[in-house]
Design an enzyme around this catalytic site. Structure first.
Site, PDB file in Angstrom:
ATOM      1  N   HIS A 127       0.908  -1.173  -0.002  1.00 35.10           N
ATOM      2  CA  HIS A 127      -0.021   0.046  -0.118  1.00 35.10           C
ATOM      3  C   HIS A 127       0.787   1.281   0.037  1.00 35.10           C
ATOM      4  O   HIS A 127       1.851   1.329   0.628  1.00 35.10           O
ATOM      5  CB  HIS A 127      -1.082  -0.111   1.158  1.00 35.10           C
ATOM      6  CG  HIS A 127      -0.571   0.352   2.484  1.00 35.10           C
ATOM      7  ND1 HIS A 127      -0.503   1.521   3.064  1.00 35.10           N
ATOM      8  CD2 HIS A 127      -0.086  -0.549   3.537  1.00 35.10           C
ATOM      9  CE1 HIS A 127       0.164   1.439   4.232  1.00 35.10           C
ATOM     10  NE2 HIS A 127       0.279   0.185   4.530  1.00 35.10           N
ATOM     11  N   ASP A 139       5.526   2.758   7.336  1.00 32.35           N
ATOM     12  CA  ASP A 139       4.225   2.431   7.128  1.00 32.35           C
ATOM     13  C   ASP A 139       3.555   3.217   5.909  1.00 32.35           C
ATOM     14  O   ASP A 139       2.908   4.367   6.408  1.00 32.35           O
ATOM     15  CB  ASP A 139       3.334   2.177   8.431  1.00 32.35           C
ATOM     16  CG  ASP A 139       2.018   1.688   8.116  1.00 32.35           C
ATOM     17  OD1 ASP A 139       1.777   1.086   7.109  1.00 32.35           O
ATOM     18  OD2 ASP A 139       1.023   1.852   9.007  1.00 32.35           O
ATOM     19  N   GLU A 173      -5.606   1.962   1.898  1.00 27.86           N
ATOM     20  CA  GLU A 173      -5.303   0.797   2.887  1.00 27.86           C
ATOM     21  C   GLU A 173      -5.517   1.143   4.463  1.00 27.86           C
ATOM     22  O   GLU A 173      -6.291   0.375   5.178  1.00 27.86           O
ATOM     23  CB  GLU A 173      -3.962   0.114   2.878  1.00 27.86           C
ATOM     24  CG  GLU A 173      -3.826  -1.125   3.412  1.00 27.86           C
ATOM     25  CD  GLU A 173      -3.168  -0.972   4.922  1.00 27.86           C
ATOM     26  OE1 GLU A 173      -3.109  -2.065   5.543  1.00 27.86           O
ATOM     27  OE2 GLU A 173      -3.074  -0.038   5.338  1.00 27.86           O
ATOM     28  N   GLU A 174      -5.360   2.206   4.807  1.00 26.62           N
ATOM     29  CA  GLU A 174      -5.337   2.584   5.969  1.00 26.62           C
ATOM     30  C   GLU A 174      -6.562   2.890   6.432  1.00 26.62           C
ATOM     31  O   GLU A 174      -6.913   2.757   7.783  1.00 26.62           O
ATOM     32  CB  GLU A 174      -4.208   3.947   6.312  1.00 26.62           C
ATOM     33  CG  GLU A 174      -3.107   3.768   6.176  1.00 26.62           C
ATOM     34  CD  GLU A 174      -2.327   2.855   7.252  1.00 26.62           C
ATOM     35  OE1 GLU A 174      -3.077   2.291   8.078  1.00 26.62           O
ATOM     36  OE2 GLU A 174      -0.832   2.778   7.231  1.00 26.62           O
ATOM     37  N   ASP A 202       4.230  -4.916   3.803  1.00 22.90           N
ATOM     38  CA  ASP A 202       3.707  -3.670   4.664  1.00 22.90           C
ATOM     39  C   ASP A 202       4.542  -3.764   5.870  1.00 22.90           C
ATOM     40  O   ASP A 202       4.618  -4.658   6.630  1.00 22.90           O
ATOM     41  CB  ASP A 202       2.150  -4.106   4.890  1.00 22.90           C
ATOM     42  CG  ASP A 202       1.389  -2.973   5.511  1.00 22.90           C
ATOM     43  OD1 ASP A 202       2.135  -1.917   5.869  1.00 22.90           O
ATOM     44  OD2 ASP A 202       0.016  -2.974   5.570  1.00 22.90           O
ATOM     45  N   HIS A 289       2.181   4.724  13.132  1.00 23.85           N
ATOM     46  CA  HIS A 289       1.120   5.705  13.050  1.00 23.85           C
ATOM     47  C   HIS A 289       1.362   6.900  13.858  1.00 23.85           C
ATOM     48  O   HIS A 289       0.519   7.635  14.335  1.00 23.85           O
ATOM     49  CB  HIS A 289      -0.152   5.123  13.241  1.00 23.85           C
ATOM     50  CG  HIS A 289      -0.817   4.214  12.415  1.00 23.85           C
ATOM     51  ND1 HIS A 289      -1.923   3.434  12.359  1.00 23.85           N
ATOM     52  CD2 HIS A 289      -0.353   3.721  11.120  1.00 23.85           C
ATOM     53  CE1 HIS A 289      -2.079   2.804  11.401  1.00 23.85           C
ATOM     54  NE2 HIS A 289      -1.057   2.915  10.596  1.00 23.85           N
TER      55      HIS A 289
END
Length: 476
Positions: A127, A139, A173-174, A202, A289
């Site tokens: 992603h 990420d 994706e998130e 990922d 994140h």
């Protein structure tokens, strides 16, 4: 990688794995010289991967500090990847996500190398979007950059392909795996059937990460695991990422999946820290994140190993002549020395242990079948895929037969079976001599996925023990 939202259906998928710095790391930019099968694929340039990361970081910096799927930072990332691929000669498609995606989300990007059998597609994806909190370098710029350089390397090498290779960079994706879900959902059943395996990448550069492989015992995972096994990394199943990345979109439609990941917010165990290095009790990715997921949040050793493992898998699954491909049997038999628990062995797995009173052929553990002195049947087996390019394939193993029987009559037997058919048999008549290497011919099964089973059968009295260790596949 997205957070764990409520996803319909059983969470079957795993995210993919890669990891941290083991005590004896392979230098960045190198492949394991000790493993000839790994050297068949080209080394993927870490310098080039880091240049792609720089571009993704700059795209975020120009656009509010993130690459969320709805942002200009994401669209700039798409434009960068697309430009590189088109210049390399790929057939590139921007696929708008017209249903199920966040309003305003940018497109998926699909690139196919126009060679190989179009009815046998091996697909590799990552992603490209991030969260709004930061630039998303681990990420998932890490997976996106490793995938991009693999695609560019394939184009530069331009080997003869027996199967088709397709790359994908997913949007949204998130927010719930929305881009990849749209892609697979809108394929026809015939188009889905052409995809023989999907590999997902990922978070493959977590600072405190671990070496994880999705569905590690599956046929799809075999080349991924084999490459890391060749580095002595002893990868593990990635349970943290189950159902949380784009491989799940494919898995829901019955397409085999695997891949690499280093881990997200879950914490490294003391056993993992002892095996791979890093800090036990701390998160695999300390900036998961968060705004600190910047270029300084990248484990370059892990990233390099992931990229080279991707290349190895591409070469094993797709590169070669139409005559059947390469013969790379290393790692086909999982846990052949029985040192890593019982998986992927099935059957009477209680026979696998560090048995007292006997010494393993290698390591400390082996399988001890029989030895009961009464009517009994015990077996262990696993599913393996014999490489299509092997004109000769041999299942090799070490066997120690000890018995209380006497004479030349076979009372107790040990057999090797493939899909239930017996290939070879030994008995109490062959006892003595300690560990002896034995083999069974699997050449007729090249290109097939089969179940190999070792079975010991004893009659009503006088024991015969069959000790089994160091099972492997060799070929040419």
């Amino acid at each position: 990688m997205k957070r764990r939202f409520a996803v319909a259906g059983t969470l079957l998928a795993l995210m993919l794995g890669l990891g941290t710095l083991p005590a004896a790391a392979t230098p960045s930019g190198t492949s394991p010289a000790s493993t000839p099968t790994a050297l068949a694929a080209p080394d993927i340039s870490l310098t080039a991967i880091r240049a792609h990361l720089d571009e993704f970081s700059a795209a975020a910096a120009r656009n509010g500090g993130n690459r969320r799927s709805t942002s200009q930072g994401y669209r700039d990332s798409v434009a960068y990847v697309k430009g590189k691929l088109q210049a390399a000669g790929y057939t590139v498609t921007e696929q708008p996500c017209t249903s199920g995606c966040t309003s305003g989300a940018g497109p998926n990007l699909i690139a196919e190398w126009p060679q190989g059998d179009a009815s046998a597609v091996y697909m590799f994806g990552a992603h490209l979007d991030g969260v709004s909190a930061g630039p998303g370098m681990n990420d998932n710029a890490s997976g996106s950059a490793a995938l991009l350089e693999n695609a560019l390397t394939l184009a530069r090498e331009n080997p003869e392909l027996r199967n088709r290779v397709r790359f994908a960079w997913w949007t949204d994706e998130e927010q719930g795996l929305n881009g990849s879900d749209f892609y697979v959902r809108t394929l026809s059943s015939a188009e889905r059937s052409r995809i023989k395996a999907y590999y997902n990448f990922d978070m493959v550069a977590s600072l405190n990460g671990g070496y994880f492989v999705n569905h590690i015992t599956s046929a799809a995972a075999a080349p991924m695991k084999a490459y890391w096994d060749s580095l002595g990394l002893r990868p593990e199943e990635n349970t943290e990422g189950a159902g949380r990345s784009d491989d799940y979109s494919f898995e829901r439609y019955g397409i085999p999946t695997s891949g690499y990941a280093m881990g997200a917010s879950a914490r490294k165990t003391s056993a993992q820290a002892a095996k791979w290095g890093g800090t036990s009790g701390a998160a695999y990715d300390p900036c998961y994140h968060r705004s600190c997921d910047t270029l300084s949040n990248i484990n370059t050793t892990g990233l390099d190993r992931a990229a080279d493992g991707i290349a190895y898998t591409v070469w094993q699954q797709a590169v070669g002549t139409g005559g059947g491909g390469t013969c790379a049997p290393a790692g086909v038999v999982g846990n052949g020395g029985f040192e890593s628990g019982t998986a992927p062995w099935t059957g009477t797995t209680a026979v696998i242990a560090a048995h007292s009173g006997r010494t393993a052929h290698g390591g400390t553990r082996f399988a001890w079948l029989g030895g009961n002195g009464s009517t009994s049947t015990e077996s262990v087996g696993q599913t393996v895929t014999v490489p299509a390019g092997c004109t000769r394939a041999s299942l090799d193993f070490w066997l120690w037969i000890e018995t209380a029987e006497s004479g030349s009559r076979a009372y107790d037997t040990f057999s090797v079976r493939v899909n239930g058919s017996t290939l070879a048999t030994w008995s109490n008549v062959h006892a003595g001599g300690g560990w002896t290497q034995r083999s069974a011919d699997l050449s007729a099964y090249a290109g097939q996925t089969v179940t190999v089973t070792f079975t010991a059968t004893e009659d009503y009295s006088l024991q015969t023990g069959f000790l089994l260790d160091d099972v492997s596949l060799s070929g040419a």
